[in-house]
Scaffold this motif. Structure first.
Motif, PDB file in Angstrom:
ATOM      1  N   ALA A 114      -4.849   2.724   5.650  1.00 15.21           N
ATOM      2  CA  ALA A 114      -4.179   1.967   4.587  1.00 15.21           C
ATOM      3  C   ALA A 114      -4.005   0.514   4.993  1.00 15.21           C
ATOM      4  CB  ALA A 114      -2.830   2.603   4.266  1.00 15.21           C
ATOM      5  N   GLY A 140       0.820  -1.202   0.000  1.00 12.44           N
ATOM      6  CA  GLY A 140       0.000   0.000   0.000  1.00 12.44           C
ATOM      7  C   GLY A 140       0.853   1.250   0.000  1.00 12.44           C
ATOM      8  N   LEU A 166      -5.798  -3.193   3.448  1.00 12.20           N
ATOM      9  CA  LEU A 166      -5.002  -4.326   2.969  1.00 12.20           C
ATOM     10  C   LEU A 166      -5.396  -5.643   3.623  1.00 12.20           C
ATOM     11  CD1 LEU A 166      -1.445  -2.686   2.791  1.00 12.20           C
ATOM     12  CD2 LEU A 166      -3.025  -3.140   0.907  1.00 12.20           C
ATOM     13  N   THR A 181      -3.721  -0.371  -2.248  1.00 18.82           N
ATOM     14  CA  THR A 181      -4.470   0.764  -1.738  1.00 18.82           C
ATOM     15  C   THR A 181      -3.576   1.987  -1.740  1.00 18.82           C
ATOM     16  OG1 THR A 181      -5.955   1.521   0.037  1.00 18.82           O
ATOM     17  CG2 THR A 181      -3.905   0.466   0.714  1.00 18.82           C
TER      18      THR A 181
END
Length: 213
Positions: A148, A103, A152, A128
């Motif tokens: 974040a 991410g 995930l 992301t």
């Protein structure tokens, strides 16, 4: 497998020349002298509004607010001088091959982030992407980083960044922090809290293994 979130500017990419160009185009419009690249680098990390505040302070400008939209206008297209740090793409590919989720969490605003990711061919690289305007909070508030990680899924959490802001964000989120030492930090490495440090992107897969994931 781990959830690994990365900072962007100063960690994956060296973008300071483009950021300085956007700043200096803004300053030129109001008749002010340009910043040096070193000055611009020292202002990076806390988001565009803080960058403009620091830029204005350096030029004794009393009200930075009118400069923010000017700066963002130039910043949204500032991609041509940005460089990927050597070894980044190979390292990210190895981490992905090992099954880690990747991410991005940056204080860079959404439009400049999307522009530089598209320019580099990274539009679909991360699972992301959280930017400086994705949430009301920005780093070092831990909310964007935690968001974040949440995006995930599950697994151990690791944050990779380069700066004082990144170190504080990781500490406030209570996650391991891996420091890329050639980035934009203003504090000596030994004074920044970190779990591990590296200066060559070829090292990062082994650093992740050393953390037990």
């Amino acid at each position: 497998m781990a959830r690994i979130v990365f900072d962007l500017d100063g960690t994956l990419i060296d973008s300071v020349a483009d950021i300085a160009a956007a700043a200096n185009a803004t300053l030129a419009e109001v008749g002010e002298a340009p910043l040096s690249v070193d000055q611009a680098r020292s202002f990076v990390g806390a988001g565009a509004v803080v960058f403009v505040e620091r830029m204005a302070r350096a030029r004794d400008l009393p009200d930075p607010a009118p400069l923010v939209p000017r700066f963002l206008h130039h910043y949204e297209g500032a991609v041509t001088q940005t460089l990927i740090y050597p070894g980044v793409e190979a390292a990210l590919a190895r981490l992905e091959q090992r099954g880690h989720s990747l991410g991005l969490c940056t204080n860079k605003p959404h439009l400049p982030t999307q522009a530089v990711l598209a320019h580099l061919g990274w539009a679909d690289l991360f699972d992301t992407v959280l930017t400086g305007d994705s949430l009301p909070q920005r780093k070092p508030d831990p909310a964007p980083l935690l968001a974040a990680f949440d995006a995930l899924g599950t697994g151990p959490s690791i944050y990779v960044g380069d700066s004082d802001v990144d170190a504080e964000t990781a500490a406030r989120a209570h996650v391991p922090f891996v420091l890329f030492t050639p980035g934009y930090r203003t504090t000596p490495v030994e004074d920044l809290p970190h779990t591990a440090a590296f200066d060559d992107w070829s090292e990062i897969p082994n650093v992740i293994v050393s953390l037990g994931v």
